[in-house]
Design a protein around this motif. Sequence first.
Motif, short mmCIF file in Angstrom:
data_model
loop_
_atom_site.label_atom_id
_atom_site.label_comp_id
_atom_site.label_asym_id
_atom_site.label_seq_id
_atom_site.Cartn_x
_atom_site.Cartn_y
_atom_site.Cartn_z
N TYR A 1 14.45 36.13 -37.57
CA TYR A 1 13.36 36.57 -36.70
C TYR A 1 12.47 35.38 -36.34
CZ TYR A 1 8.87 38.67 -35.40
OH TYR A 1 7.70 38.99 -34.76
N GLY A 2 12.16 34.56 -37.35
CA GLY A 2 11.31 33.39 -37.12
C GLY A 2 11.94 32.42 -36.14
N MET A 3 13.25 32.22 -36.22
CA MET A 3 13.91 31.34 -35.27
C MET A 3 13.85 31.92 -33.86
SD MET A 3 14.80 28.56 -36.71
CE MET A 3 15.96 27.83 -35.55
N GLY A 4 14.01 33.25 -33.76
CA GLY A 4 13.90 33.89 -32.45
C GLY A 4 12.52 33.75 -31.84
N LEU A 5 11.51 33.69 -32.70
CA LEU A 5 10.12 33.52 -32.24
C LEU A 5 9.75 32.07 -32.04
CD1 LEU A 5 7.15 34.40 -31.81
CD2 LEU A 5 6.91 34.49 -34.31
N MET A 6 9.99 31.25 -33.05
CA MET A 6 9.48 29.88 -33.04
C MET A 6 10.23 28.96 -32.07
SD MET A 6 6.94 29.89 -35.11
CE MET A 6 6.27 30.92 -36.43
N THR A 7 11.54 29.16 -31.94
CA THR A 7 12.32 28.23 -31.11
C THR A 7 11.83 28.21 -29.66
OG1 THR A 7 14.23 28.55 -32.57
CG2 THR A 7 14.64 27.55 -30.42
N LEU B 1 13.49 21.40 -32.99
CA LEU B 1 14.30 22.30 -33.82
C LEU B 1 13.94 22.25 -35.30
CD1 LEU B 1 17.78 22.02 -32.05
CD2 LEU B 1 15.97 23.74 -31.77
N PRO B 2 13.72 21.06 -35.89
CA PRO B 2 13.28 21.07 -37.30
C PRO B 2 11.95 21.77 -37.50
CG PRO B 2 14.14 18.92 -36.71
CD PRO B 2 14.05 19.70 -35.44
N LEU B 3 11.00 21.56 -36.59
CA LEU B 3 9.71 22.25 -36.72
C LEU B 3 9.90 23.76 -36.63
CD1 LEU B 3 6.62 22.29 -36.91
CD2 LEU B 3 6.55 21.97 -34.43
N SER B 4 10.71 24.20 -35.68
CA SER B 4 10.97 25.64 -35.55
C SER B 4 11.60 26.20 -36.81
CB SER B 4 11.88 25.90 -34.35
OG SER B 4 11.31 25.45 -33.14
N ALA B 5 12.53 25.45 -37.39
CA ALA B 5 13.21 25.91 -38.60
C ALA B 5 12.25 25.98 -39.78
CB ALA B 5 14.39 25.01 -38.92
N VAL B 6 11.39 24.98 -39.93
CA VAL B 6 10.42 24.99 -41.03
C VAL B 6 9.48 26.18 -40.89
CG1 VAL B 6 8.45 23.77 -42.01
CG2 VAL B 6 10.55 22.52 -41.50
N GLU B 7 8.97 26.41 -39.67
CA GLU B 7 8.08 27.55 -39.47
C GLU B 7 8.82 28.86 -39.72
OE1 GLU B 7 4.55 27.36 -38.57
OE2 GLU B 7 5.20 25.51 -39.56
N ALA C 1 -0.77 37.15 -45.12
CA ALA C 1 -0.63 36.15 -46.18
C ALA C 1 0.35 35.06 -45.77
CB ALA C 1 -0.15 36.83 -47.47
N GLY C 2 1.43 35.44 -45.09
CA GLY C 2 2.38 34.45 -44.61
C GLY C 2 1.76 33.52 -43.58
N GLU C 3 0.97 34.06 -42.67
CA GLU C 3 0.29 33.21 -41.68
C GLU C 3 -0.70 32.27 -42.37
OE1 GLU C 3 0.48 35.55 -37.44
OE2 GLU C 3 -1.45 35.42 -38.46
N THR C 4 -1.37 32.78 -43.39
CA THR C 4 -2.31 31.93 -44.13
C THR C 4 -1.59 30.76 -44.78
OG1 THR C 4 -3.75 33.83 -44.58
CG2 THR C 4 -4.00 31.89 -46.00
N LEU C 5 -0.43 31.03 -45.37
CA LEU C 5 0.32 29.97 -46.03
C LEU C 5 0.72 28.88 -45.05
CD1 LEU C 5 1.80 28.80 -48.49
CD2 LEU C 5 3.76 30.25 -47.90
N ARG C 6 1.27 29.25 -43.90
CA ARG C 6 1.71 28.21 -42.98
C ARG C 6 0.56 27.61 -42.18
NH1 ARG C 6 3.03 30.73 -37.83
NH2 ARG C 6 3.25 32.98 -38.00
N SER C 7 -0.63 28.12 -42.37
CA SER C 7 -1.81 27.49 -41.75
C SER C 7 -2.38 26.36 -42.59
CB SER C 7 -2.91 28.55 -41.53
OG SER C 7 -2.49 29.51 -40.58
N VAL C 8 -1.92 26.25 -43.83
CA VAL C 8 -2.47 25.21 -44.71
C VAL C 8 -1.42 24.28 -45.29
CG1 VAL C 8 -4.46 26.62 -45.34
CG2 VAL C 8 -2.38 26.76 -46.73
N GLY D 1 -0.91 22.15 -42.60
CA GLY D 1 -0.58 23.42 -41.97
C GLY D 1 -0.35 23.31 -40.47
N PHE D 2 0.26 24.37 -39.93
CA PHE D 2 0.53 24.45 -38.49
C PHE D 2 0.36 25.91 -38.06
CE2 PHE D 2 3.40 24.64 -34.76
CZ PHE D 2 2.81 23.64 -34.00
N PRO D 3 -0.87 26.32 -37.74
CA PRO D 3 -1.14 27.72 -37.43
C PRO D 3 -0.93 28.09 -35.97
CG PRO D 3 -3.19 26.52 -37.53
CD PRO D 3 -2.10 25.52 -37.84
#
Length: 540
Positions: free
Chosen positions: A77-83, A99-105, A135-142, A147-149
């Motif tokens: 799902y994240g790849m479908g959104l982030m890519t 692509l690496p940034l999308s995969a990490v997110e 909580a997941g959004e909070t984690l990837r914001s820091v 972080g990358f919010p």
Amino acid sequence: MVAPAVSPDSTGPQPPARSPRWAVLLRCLAVVAAGALTYLAWPPRTTWWLAPLGIAVLGWVLHGRRARAGFGYGFLYGMGLMTPALAWTGVFVGPVAWLPLSAVEALFVGVATAAIAVVSTLRAAPVWMALLWVAGETLRSVFPFGGFPWVKLAFSQPDGLYLPLATLGGTPLIALAVATTGFGLGVLARRFATRDFTVARVAGPVAAAVLPLLAAIAATGAVGTDANAGTATVAAVQGNVPRAGLDFNAQRRAVLDNHVARTRQLAEDVRSGRVPQPDLVIWPENASDIDPFRNPDARAEIDEVTKAIGAPVAVGSVVVGDDRLPRNTVVQWDPQRGPVDTYTKRQLQPFGETMPYRSFFRLFSAAVDRAGNFQPGTEATVFTMGPARVAITTCYEVAFDSVVRESVTNGSTLLAVPTNNATFGRSEMTYQQLAMDRVRAVEHGRSVVVAATSGVSALVRPDGSVVASTDLFTPAALVARLPLRSTTTMSDRLGVWPETAMVALGLAALVVALVAGRRARSAGTGQPTGTTGAGAPPTT
């Protein structure tokens, strides 16, 4: 706190049946499509309602899954959104960054959905699932690298009914509402698909789907728009760049000359009566990459045009410190006194303004050496410009809740966002950033002035509506009278506490689900599907 209870349909022995491969494949395709559907909610489109629909499909697939399966489906799902959402990061450097940034997110999304799958069979599951999404959004914001919010659910909603919730609880509350609606719709669809739609069984998911929207509509009255600190005639200057790309900084003098020329034209328009005299002028980030403190020519140009416009100008500059290292700095330039104050960007962009682990990442691409060695600022400076007290949030900073909050609550009446999007060409990046600016306007009850080197520049009211905006790669100057506001919103006063409470409640629900699963196994009554990974039936 009342502990979340295990849903009746999640208890009892479960046969250890493995799903057919075709069913797994269909679910994989469904979550990728759901991520893409969620992405389509983001500006420049106004289809904000697609976000809860994408979440609904994700919730359907996650229901009753083990944590491991939840992680896998969430990653897809994240790849479908982030890519697609982050495609702008590869405009000029290609897939090596994108692509690496999308995969990490997407991995961070997977971590969240692993937990969401665990709680998906609890009573009031949509609420617990939505809390864990926050909580997941909070984690990837820091984490990592600060972080990358960027791709937060709230930033898909500048045109949506959920937007007023920003004034009460900021971006986490919007995300909670969108996710609760989505997960509620997912449970409701599952009930109907399985013909399990008695009034008692659908009342909960219907409430989860509808109540957040009703709360958002009710919150409209809390959005402050009055000019309780007066008004100011504000100008945003977009000088444009000679050409887009990573080498725009090699054209530093041309970029400065463009902004000087467009401001000089604005001064002529003022003298001829075509536009009103501005009380203050905002230039973009990097409008003067030539340090005006070290370069007499640049200083003379800025000084001359500031006198011509007859108003203080916030000049986005690159300033070199005594340590000979650059700072991304906005200089307040007064028509009579010259430079009187500065704000240095505090939240720097990794892999752009800074390069973490440069030697390591150089193994993959020499493009890392394009990244700068900028030094961060430390203070949330507020400029006194005419009748306004202007908080500055430079470009990338606007994505970070705490950075914007610190700036706005430092005695401001207006928020300015100088930005430079030329590196990203005609991609969606600038529209995504403008969406953030509009959400921040409501969140903090401030008019927002967005000045971009190449666009999109905009003037935004405290209710998030756009007064005026520019086209991409077109010299322009926007002038309008905007309300000034000193009132702090509920979101400002509560600060980080709503987000902290949401994360804590989500984690508490996760613990309850894990404990319930362990007790069920210990009692020999079977494993409630989705409560934990160890010992669960091999359903995928």
